[in-house]
Design a protein around this motif. Structure first.
Motif, PDB file in Angstrom:
ATOM      1  N   ALA B  73      42.608  20.845  91.763  1.00  0.00           N
ATOM      2  CA  ALA B  73      41.369  21.586  91.482  1.00  0.00           C
ATOM      3  C   ALA B  73      41.434  22.232  90.095  1.00  0.00           C
ATOM      4  CB  ALA B  73      41.129  22.641  92.559  1.00  0.00           C
ATOM      5  N   ALA B  74      42.656  22.543  89.651  1.00  0.00           N
ATOM      6  CA  ALA B  74      42.816  23.148  88.318  1.00  0.00           C
ATOM      7  C   ALA B  74      42.909  22.072  87.228  1.00  0.00           C
ATOM      8  CB  ALA B  74      44.065  24.025  88.300  1.00  0.00           C
ATOM      9  N   GLY B  75      42.690  20.805  87.611  1.00  0.00           N
ATOM     10  CA  GLY B  75      42.623  19.733  86.617  1.00  0.00           C
ATOM     11  C   GLY B  75      43.952  19.083  86.267  1.00  0.00           C
ATOM     12  N   THR B  76      44.956  19.235  87.118  1.00  0.00           N
ATOM     13  CA  THR B  76      46.278  18.691  86.798  1.00  0.00           C
ATOM     14  C   THR B  76      46.339  17.191  87.078  1.00  0.00           C
ATOM     15  OG1 THR B  76      47.140  20.796  87.597  1.00  0.00           O
ATOM     16  CG2 THR B  76      48.745  19.037  87.162  1.00  0.00           C
ATOM     17  N   SER B  77      46.808  16.436  86.109  1.00  0.00           N
ATOM     18  CA  SER B  77      47.047  14.999  86.283  1.00  0.00           C
ATOM     19  C   SER B  77      48.495  14.721  85.866  1.00  0.00           C
ATOM     20  CB  SER B  77      46.099  14.195  85.394  1.00  0.00           C
ATOM     21  OG  SER B  77      46.388  14.480  84.029  1.00  0.00           O
ATOM     22  N   LEU B  78      48.921  13.472  86.026  1.00  0.00           N
ATOM     23  CA  LEU B  78      50.271  13.112  85.584  1.00  0.00           C
ATOM     24  C   LEU B  78      50.447  13.434  84.090  1.00  0.00           C
ATOM     25  CD1 LEU B  78      53.031  11.848  85.964  1.00  0.00           C
ATOM     26  CD2 LEU B  78      51.958   9.586  85.930  1.00  0.00           C
ATOM     27  N   LYS B  79      49.389  13.150  83.329  1.00  0.00           N
ATOM     28  CA  LYS B  79      49.447  13.439  81.888  1.00  0.00           C
ATOM     29  C   LYS B  79      49.637  14.942  81.645  1.00  0.00           C
ATOM     30  CE  LYS B  79      46.667  12.518  77.742  1.00  0.00           C
ATOM     31  NZ  LYS B  79      46.075  13.853  77.461  1.00  0.00           N
ATOM     32  N   THR B  80      48.921  15.766  82.427  1.00  0.00           N
ATOM     33  CA  THR B  80      49.069  17.220  82.305  1.00  0.00           C
ATOM     34  C   THR B  80      50.512  17.631  82.595  1.00  0.00           C
ATOM     35  OG1 THR B  80      46.900  17.296  83.379  1.00  0.00           O
ATOM     36  CG2 THR B  80      47.981  19.408  82.974  1.00  0.00           C
ATOM     37  N   VAL B  81      51.098  17.011  83.617  1.00  0.00           N
ATOM     38  CA  VAL B  81      52.466  17.391  83.996  1.00  0.00           C
ATOM     39  C   VAL B  81      53.446  17.057  82.865  1.00  0.00           C
ATOM     40  CG1 VAL B  81      54.308  17.108  85.699  1.00  0.00           C
ATOM     41  CG2 VAL B  81      51.919  17.108  86.448  1.00  0.00           C
ATOM     42  N   LEU B  82      53.206  15.939  82.197  1.00  0.00           N
ATOM     43  CA  LEU B  82      54.076  15.596  81.056  1.00  0.00           C
ATOM     44  C   LEU B  82      53.927  16.636  79.943  1.00  0.00           C
ATOM     45  CD1 LEU B  82      53.549  11.714  80.879  1.00  0.00           C
ATOM     46  CD2 LEU B  82      55.413  12.981  81.979  1.00  0.00           C
ATOM     47  N   GLU B  83      52.706  17.097  79.749  1.00  0.00           N
ATOM     48  CA  GLU B  83      52.482  18.128  78.721  1.00  0.00           C
ATOM     49  C   GLU B  83      53.185  19.435  79.114  1.00  0.00           C
ATOM     50  OE1 GLU B  83      48.108  16.232  77.631  1.00  0.00           O
ATOM     51  OE2 GLU B  83      48.214  18.216  78.574  1.00  0.00           O
ATOM     52  N   ILE B  84      53.104  19.766  80.411  1.00  0.00           N
ATOM     53  CA  ILE B  84      53.794  20.968  80.907  1.00  0.00           C
ATOM     54  C   ILE B  84      55.296  20.839  80.652  1.00  0.00           C
ATOM     55  CG2 ILE B  84      54.460  22.200  83.024  1.00  0.00           C
ATOM     56  CD1 ILE B  84      51.619  21.546  84.113  1.00  0.00           C
ATOM     57  N   ALA B  85      55.828  19.641  80.969  1.00  0.00           N
ATOM     58  CA  ALA B  85      57.271  19.415  80.788  1.00  0.00           C
ATOM     59  C   ALA B  85      57.655  19.597  79.324  1.00  0.00           C
ATOM     60  CB  ALA B  85      57.646  18.024  81.282  1.00  0.00           C
ATOM     61  N   ALA B  86      56.839  19.048  78.440  1.00  0.00           N
ATOM     62  CA  ALA B  86      57.142  19.167  77.007  1.00  0.00           C
ATOM     63  C   ALA B  86      57.169  20.638  76.593  1.00  0.00           C
ATOM     64  CB  ALA B  86      56.114  18.385  76.184  1.00  0.00           C
ATOM     65  N   GLY B  87      56.258  21.420  77.178  1.00  0.00           N
ATOM     66  CA  GLY B  87      56.220  22.853  76.885  1.00  0.00           C
ATOM     67  C   GLY B  87      57.477  23.554  77.379  1.00  0.00           C
ATOM     68  N   ILE B  88      57.918  23.209  78.579  1.00  0.00           N
ATOM     69  CA  ILE B  88      59.137  23.811  79.126  1.00  0.00           C
ATOM     70  C   ILE B  88      60.336  23.446  78.247  1.00  0.00           C
ATOM     71  CG2 ILE B  88      60.764  23.734  81.087  1.00  0.00           C
ATOM     72  CD1 ILE B  88      58.226  23.096  82.847  1.00  0.00           C
ATOM     73  N   ARG B  89      60.361  22.182  77.832  1.00  0.00           N
ATOM     74  CA  ARG B  89      61.508  21.672  77.066  1.00  0.00           C
ATOM     75  C   ARG B  89      61.657  22.358  75.706  1.00  0.00           C
ATOM     76  NH1 ARG B  89      65.084  20.799  79.242  1.00  0.00           N
ATOM     77  NH2 ARG B  89      64.833  18.837  80.335  1.00  0.00           N
ATOM     78  N   GLU B  90      60.561  22.850  75.171  1.00  0.00           N
ATOM     79  CA  GLU B  90      60.648  23.542  73.880  1.00  0.00           C
ATOM     80  C   GLU B  90      61.593  24.736  73.944  1.00  0.00           C
ATOM     81  OE1 GLU B  90      56.810  24.691  72.393  1.00  0.00           O
ATOM     82  OE2 GLU B  90      56.115  22.608  72.360  1.00  0.00           O
ATOM     83  N   GLY B  91      61.648  25.380  75.146  1.00  0.00           N
ATOM     84  CA  GLY B  91      62.454  26.589  75.213  1.00  0.00           C
ATOM     85  C   GLY B  91      63.611  26.526  76.194  1.00  0.00           C
ATOM     86  N   SER B  92      63.893  25.347  76.742  1.00  0.00           N
ATOM     87  CA  SER B  92      64.906  25.302  77.794  1.00  0.00           C
ATOM     88  C   SER B  92      65.602  23.945  77.852  1.00  0.00           C
ATOM     89  CB  SER B  92      64.235  25.576  79.146  1.00  0.00           C
ATOM     90  OG  SER B  92      65.152  25.352  80.194  1.00  0.00           O
ATOM     91  N   GLU B  93      66.860  23.961  78.240  1.00  0.00           N
ATOM     92  CA  GLU B  93      67.630  22.732  78.426  1.00  0.00           C
ATOM     93  C   GLU B  93      67.832  22.427  79.908  1.00  0.00           C
ATOM     94  OE1 GLU B  93      68.983  20.238  76.253  1.00  0.00           O
ATOM     95  OE2 GLU B  93      67.330  21.188  75.182  1.00  0.00           O
ATOM     96  N   VAL B  94      67.038  23.093  80.775  1.00  0.00           N
ATOM     97  CA  VAL B  94      67.217  22.852  82.213  1.00  0.00           C
ATOM     98  C   VAL B  94      66.853  21.391  82.529  1.00  0.00           C
ATOM     99  CG1 VAL B  94      64.844  23.567  82.851  1.00  0.00           C
ATOM    100  CG2 VAL B  94      66.717  23.775  84.519  1.00  0.00           C
ATOM    101  N   PRO B  95      67.659  20.721  83.347  1.00  0.00           N
ATOM    102  CA  PRO B  95      67.316  19.340  83.722  1.00  0.00           C
ATOM    103  C   PRO B  95      65.986  19.310  84.477  1.00  0.00           C
ATOM    104  CG  PRO B  95      69.598  19.832  84.307  1.00  0.00           C
ATOM    105  CD  PRO B  95      68.963  21.127  83.901  1.00  0.00           C
ATOM    106  N   LEU B  96      65.146  18.335  84.121  1.00  0.00           N
ATOM    107  CA  LEU B  96      63.821  18.207  84.745  1.00  0.00           C
ATOM    108  C   LEU B  96      63.702  16.845  85.429  1.00  0.00           C
ATOM    109  CD1 LEU B  96      61.476  19.544  81.876  1.00  0.00           C
ATOM    110  CD2 LEU B  96      62.128  20.748  83.987  1.00  0.00           C
ATOM    111  N   LEU B  97      63.322  16.898  86.690  1.00  0.00           N
ATOM    112  CA  LEU B  97      63.104  15.672  87.458  1.00  0.00           C
ATOM    113  C   LEU B  97      61.626  15.600  87.835  1.00  0.00           C
ATOM    114  CD1 LEU B  97      64.488  13.225  88.969  1.00  0.00           C
ATOM    115  CD2 LEU B  97      64.626  14.737  90.971  1.00  0.00           C
ATOM    116  N   LEU B  98      60.994  14.504  87.458  1.00  0.00           N
ATOM    117  CA  LEU B  98      59.588  14.302  87.799  1.00  0.00           C
ATOM    118  C   LEU B  98      59.530  13.793  89.242  1.00  0.00           C
ATOM    119  CD1 LEU B  98      56.803  14.317  86.259  1.00  0.00           C
ATOM    120  CD2 LEU B  98      57.106  11.841  86.016  1.00  0.00           C
TER     121      LEU B  98
END
Lengths: 146, 267
Positions: B73-98
């Protein structure tokens, strides 16, 4: 022999208004099967509508997808109203109350018959309409008045 | 080796166990997810599973279903999730699993996803509803982009299927603690022990257990058997209950810390 499949045209052509998977569906996976699926550009499954519960689903059986892609069968759609009218006609003329799913096939046969004199039609009435009597009554209130 | 592989090497070296946290990306809204991930990491989460919301989430119970509905409902798509991940990665080295269902991936394109996910800083991918018998093409695309592929093994998985899961998994293998969908349970299933044993006999990969884990006691018990424990619905429920609350991040951090304490002191 021609094979013709009749999908649920519902009440319109917009997303959520029908369940005609070959009209706007694209290959996808839902609940473990790969077939034509009504979905949006992000792969989210669309809502569907059909007066017939058994056709009201976003994916078509993979066998139909195969027959479609082989071009062995042709797929069309009948609207809710066409299916209801066909069910009433078959009930009155033959005493056979078809299931609403099957009524879609009856509707297509009725459309084609006038231009196909001398040809033989086999209509698969795959289910009986007893289960749909409530929906028939809702849509044909005049039947209750008799 | 991805950040996931390096994480499990570090855990082994330090005699520690890992806490894996699942949240649905985009719940309650995409802009909020990076701060929630940061809170989980501050609380001690070692690996983050970013769930991609899907219209028909057949592996999930009501809590994660509702999160998916909110995220969509908030407009999240797979593409949005990739953008979110990129944002997280800018400030963190935590391993991310999609963590995603298959259909959005098919729609996006396997190779395109692999490349875009790698570029966004994602380390691996888990498909909840793809059968491992047909995973060859997917696994190859992910591995070409340098991503791990994590598969789910269930108590009902046949020996033949466990073999394939071991063969196609990289990073770790995710063991489903019981039959059924995601969601918190009071007690752990007895099915975990035999599944751990079966998997150990065919692979040297690290094992994580998830589904139904919501308490420090669960974490403690599983921490004695496997390398990592996954908690999802309990985090998602906390987010649901406190989405409008400015203390959400603090609560998430402190709950993560509480769960992490379940492991006890490093061996």
């Amino acid at each position: 022999m021609e094979l013709i499949g009749v999908e649920a045209g519902g009440r319109g052509s917009g997303a959520g208004e029908h369940a005609a998977r070959f009209r706007g569906g694209a290959p996808g996976v839902l609940q473990g099967a790969y077939s034509y699926l009504l979905q949006d550009e992000n792969g989210q499954v669309s809502l569907t509508h059909s007066v017939s519960a058994g056709l009201d689903y976003a994916m078509i059986g993979p066998e139909h997808a195969w027959l479609h892609d082989l071009e062995r069968a042709e797929y069309v759609a009948a609207s809710d109203a066409e299916a209801l009218d066909a069910a009433r006609l078959l009930s009155r003329t033959e005493g056979i109350i078809p299931a609403l799913e099957s009524a879609h096939a009856v509707a297509e046969a009725l459309k084609r018959a006038p231009a196909a004199k001398g040809r033989i039609f086999v209509v698969n009435v795959s289910g009986r309409g007893d289960k749909d009597v409530d929906i028939y009554r809702e849509n044909f209130p005049e039947l209750d008045e008799r | 080796m991805t950040r996931i592989g390096r994480l499990f090497e570090c855990l082994k070296r330090d005699g520690r166990k890992g806490l894996v946290a699942y949240i649905t990306a985009g719940d309650p809204e995409p802009a909020r997810t990076p701060a929630l991930v940061e809170a989980l990491v501050r609380g001690g989460a070692d690996l983050i599973e970013l769930g991609v919301p899907f219209s028909d989430p057949i592996a999930d119970g009501p809590v994660i279903q509702r999160a998916g509905e909110r995220a969509l409902a908030a407009g999240t798509s797979l593409k949005t999730v990739l953008e979110i991940a990129a944002g997280i990665r800018e400030g963190s080295e935590v391993p991310l699993l999609l963590f995603t269902y298959l259909n959005p991936v098919i729609r996006y394109g396997l190779d395109r996803l692999a490349q875009d996910a790698a570029r966004a800083g994602i380390d691996g991918c888990l498909l909840t509803d793809a059968s491992v018998e047909e995973a060859g093409e997917y696994a190859a695309a992910m591995h070409r982009a340098g991503l791990d592929t994590v598969f789910l093994a269930a108590p009902t998985s046949t020996p033949r299927r466990l073999q394939l899961i071991a063969q196609y998994s990289t990073g770790f293998v995710y063991l489903v603690s019981r039959t059924g969908v995601t969601g918190e349970r009071d007690s752990l299933s007895a099915a975990v022990g035999p599944l751990v044993q079966s998997m150990r006999s065919i692979t040297g990969l690290p094992l994580a257990v998830g589904f139904g884990i919501s308490k420090p006691e669960h974490v403690a018990e599983l921490g004695r058997q496997v390398e990592a424990v996954v908690v999802g619905s309990a985090f998602v429920r906390l987010i649901e209950r406190n989405a409008g609350n400015s203390s959400l991040e603090i609560q998430l951090e402190s709950f993560t810390r509480e769960l992490k304490r379940g492991f006890g002191a490093p061996a």
